[in-house]
Design a protein around this motif. Structure first.
Motif, short mmCIF file in Angstrom:
data_model
loop_
_atom_site.label_atom_id
_atom_site.label_comp_id
_atom_site.label_asym_id
_atom_site.label_seq_id
_atom_site.Cartn_x
_atom_site.Cartn_y
_atom_site.Cartn_z
N ARG A 88 4.29 -24.32 26.59
CA ARG A 88 3.19 -23.57 27.82
C ARG A 88 2.32 -21.93 27.58
O ARG A 88 1.46 -22.24 27.84
N ALA A 89 2.89 -21.68 26.35
CA ALA A 89 1.82 -20.93 25.47
C ALA A 89 0.70 -21.24 25.28
O ALA A 89 0.45 -22.45 25.31
N THR A 90 -0.24 -20.41 25.28
CA THR A 90 -2.01 -21.03 25.42
C THR A 90 -1.82 -20.29 24.80
O THR A 90 -1.81 -19.33 24.11
N PRO A 91 -2.98 -21.85 23.42
CA PRO A 91 -3.90 -20.90 22.41
C PRO A 91 -4.63 -20.07 22.29
O PRO A 91 -4.95 -19.37 23.04
N ARG A 92 -4.13 -19.37 21.31
CA ARG A 92 -4.92 -17.83 21.38
C ARG A 92 -5.13 -17.76 19.51
O ARG A 92 -4.59 -18.11 19.09
N GLU A 93 -7.15 -17.07 19.82
CA GLU A 93 -7.22 -17.00 18.89
C GLU A 93 -7.05 -15.81 17.52
O GLU A 93 -6.54 -15.05 19.01
N ARG A 94 -6.92 -16.29 16.87
CA ARG A 94 -6.76 -15.35 15.83
C ARG A 94 -8.18 -14.82 15.31
O ARG A 94 -8.53 -15.27 14.74
N SER A 95 -7.84 -13.81 13.85
CA SER A 95 -9.03 -13.21 12.82
C SER A 95 -8.67 -14.35 11.55
O SER A 95 -7.63 -14.41 11.42
N PRO A 96 -9.88 -15.17 11.06
CA PRO A 96 -9.91 -15.95 10.54
C PRO A 96 -9.00 -15.28 8.92
O PRO A 96 -9.42 -14.41 9.02
N ASP A 97 -8.64 -16.04 8.36
CA ASP A 97 -7.83 -15.23 7.29
C ASP A 97 -9.01 -15.74 6.18
O ASP A 97 -9.20 -16.83 5.37
N LEU A 98 -9.61 -14.96 5.87
CA LEU A 98 -10.88 -15.28 4.52
C LEU A 98 -10.27 -16.23 3.12
O LEU A 98 -10.94 -16.92 2.15
N THR A 99 -9.15 -15.54 3.14
CA THR A 99 -8.12 -16.19 1.64
C THR A 99 -7.92 -17.95 2.06
O THR A 99 -7.27 -18.29 1.42
N GLY A 100 -7.68 -18.02 3.33
CA GLY A 100 -7.30 -19.41 3.30
C GLY A 100 -5.72 -19.46 3.41
O GLY A 100 -5.47 -20.68 3.34
N ALA A 101 -4.71 -18.34 3.90
CA ALA A 101 -4.13 -18.01 3.39
C ALA A 101 -2.72 -18.38 4.86
O ALA A 101 -2.11 -19.09 4.81
N ARG A 102 -3.63 -17.46 5.35
CA ARG A 102 -2.59 -17.74 7.22
C ARG A 102 -4.19 -19.10 8.12
O ARG A 102 -4.27 -18.95 9.50
N GLY A 103 -4.92 -19.61 7.57
CA GLY A 103 -5.66 -20.38 8.71
C GLY A 103 -6.27 -18.86 9.47
O GLY A 103 -7.14 -18.05 9.63
N GLY A 104 -6.74 -19.34 11.09
CA GLY A 104 -7.03 -18.97 12.23
C GLY A 104 -8.72 -19.68 11.80
O GLY A 104 -9.00 -19.18 13.09
N PHE A 105 -8.87 -20.32 11.57
CA PHE A 105 -10.22 -21.30 11.68
C PHE A 105 -10.47 -22.74 12.66
O PHE A 105 -11.53 -22.87 13.47
N GLY A 106 -9.51 -22.86 12.64
CA GLY A 106 -9.35 -23.92 14.25
C GLY A 106 -9.42 -24.37 15.50
O GLY A 106 -10.54 -24.85 15.59
N TRP A 107 -9.55 -22.40 16.42
CA TRP A 107 -9.47 -23.12 17.48
C TRP A 107 -10.77 -22.55 17.82
O TRP A 107 -11.49 -22.76 18.95
N PRO A 108 -11.32 -20.97 17.07
CA PRO A 108 -13.06 -20.78 17.44
C PRO A 108 -13.33 -22.67 16.49
O PRO A 108 -14.70 -22.63 17.55
N LEU A 109 -13.25 -23.14 15.90
CA LEU A 109 -13.62 -24.54 15.59
C LEU A 109 -14.16 -25.77 16.46
O LEU A 109 -15.37 -25.76 17.22
N VAL A 110 -12.11 -25.74 17.17
CA VAL A 110 -12.48 -26.62 18.70
C VAL A 110 -13.41 -26.40 18.90
O VAL A 110 -14.53 -27.45 19.73
N ARG A 111 -13.43 -25.02 19.61
CA ARG A 111 -14.61 -24.51 21.00
C ARG A 111 -15.76 -24.59 20.36
O ARG A 111 -15.93 -25.04 21.30
N PHE A 112 -15.87 -24.06 19.40
CA PHE A 112 -17.46 -24.41 18.84
C PHE A 112 -18.43 -26.39 19.51
O PHE A 112 -19.00 -26.09 19.54
#
Length: 135
Positions: A88-112
Motif C-alpha cells: 500500500r506504500a506510495t512510490p517515492r522519489e529518491r536522489s539518483p545514485d550517479l554511480t549506478g549502485a542504488r538506482g533512483g532513476f526509474g520513478w522520475p523516468l516513468v513520470r517524464f
C-alpha cells in the motif's frame, strides 16, 4: 507462475492482463501486445512503453513485495500500463545514485515519459500504479 492472458476487445479499446514473474517477461508481454495493435504504434511509443513497463515492474519486484498483475490497454490515442502490487506504500522519489549502485532513476523516468501517472489503492489490498502514454 505461468503466463495468463486475458484479451478483451470493445470498440477501439484493446486490453490484456498478464502475470509476468520478471521484468524481462513483462517487456516481452508489452512487445507482444504492441504487435497486435492496429494501426501499429510508432517505434518511439514502443520504446517508451517498454521502458515504463520495465521500470514499474522492477519497482514492484524490488520495493513493493512482488507483482500481482500487469494490465495493458490501448485505444487509438493512448496506451495504459497498470502494475498491481501487494504494497500500500506510495512510490517515492529518491536522489539518483550517479554511480549506478542504488538506482533512483526509474520513478522520475516513468513520470517524464507518461502523460499521467496515478496511484490507487485496491480494496483487497495493495495498489495499482497506472501510467498513460500518448500512442
Amino acid at each position: 507462475m505461468g503466463q495468463l492472458y486475458v484479451m478483451e476487445r470493445r470498440t477501439d479499446r484493446v486490453q490484456r492482463t498478464t502475470h509476468p514473474a520478471t521484468a524481462t517477461q513483462a517487456r516481452e508481454d508489452m512487445r507482444e501486445f504492441f504487435a497486435e495493435l492496429s494501426p501499429a504504434p510508432t517505434p518511439e511509443c514502443l520504446d517508451n512503453a517498454v521502458l515504463v513497463v520495465s521500470e514499474l515492474v522492477t519497482n514492484a519486484l524490488r520495493h513493493a513485495g512482488g507483482l500481482t498483475a500487469l494490465r495493458l490497454a490501448a485505444d487509438r490515442t493512448t496506451l495504459e500500463i497498470t502494475v498491481r502490487d501487494p504494497s500500500r506504500a506510495t512510490p517515492r522519489e529518491r536522489s539518483p545514485d550517479l554511480t549506478g549502485a542504488r538506482g533512483g532513476f526509474g520513478w522520475p523516468l516513468v513520470r517524464f515519459l507518461a502523460r499521467t501517472v496515478t496511484i490507487s489503492r485496491c480494496p483487497q489490498g495493495g495498489k495499482n500504479v497506472r501510467a498513460v502514454l500518448t500512442r
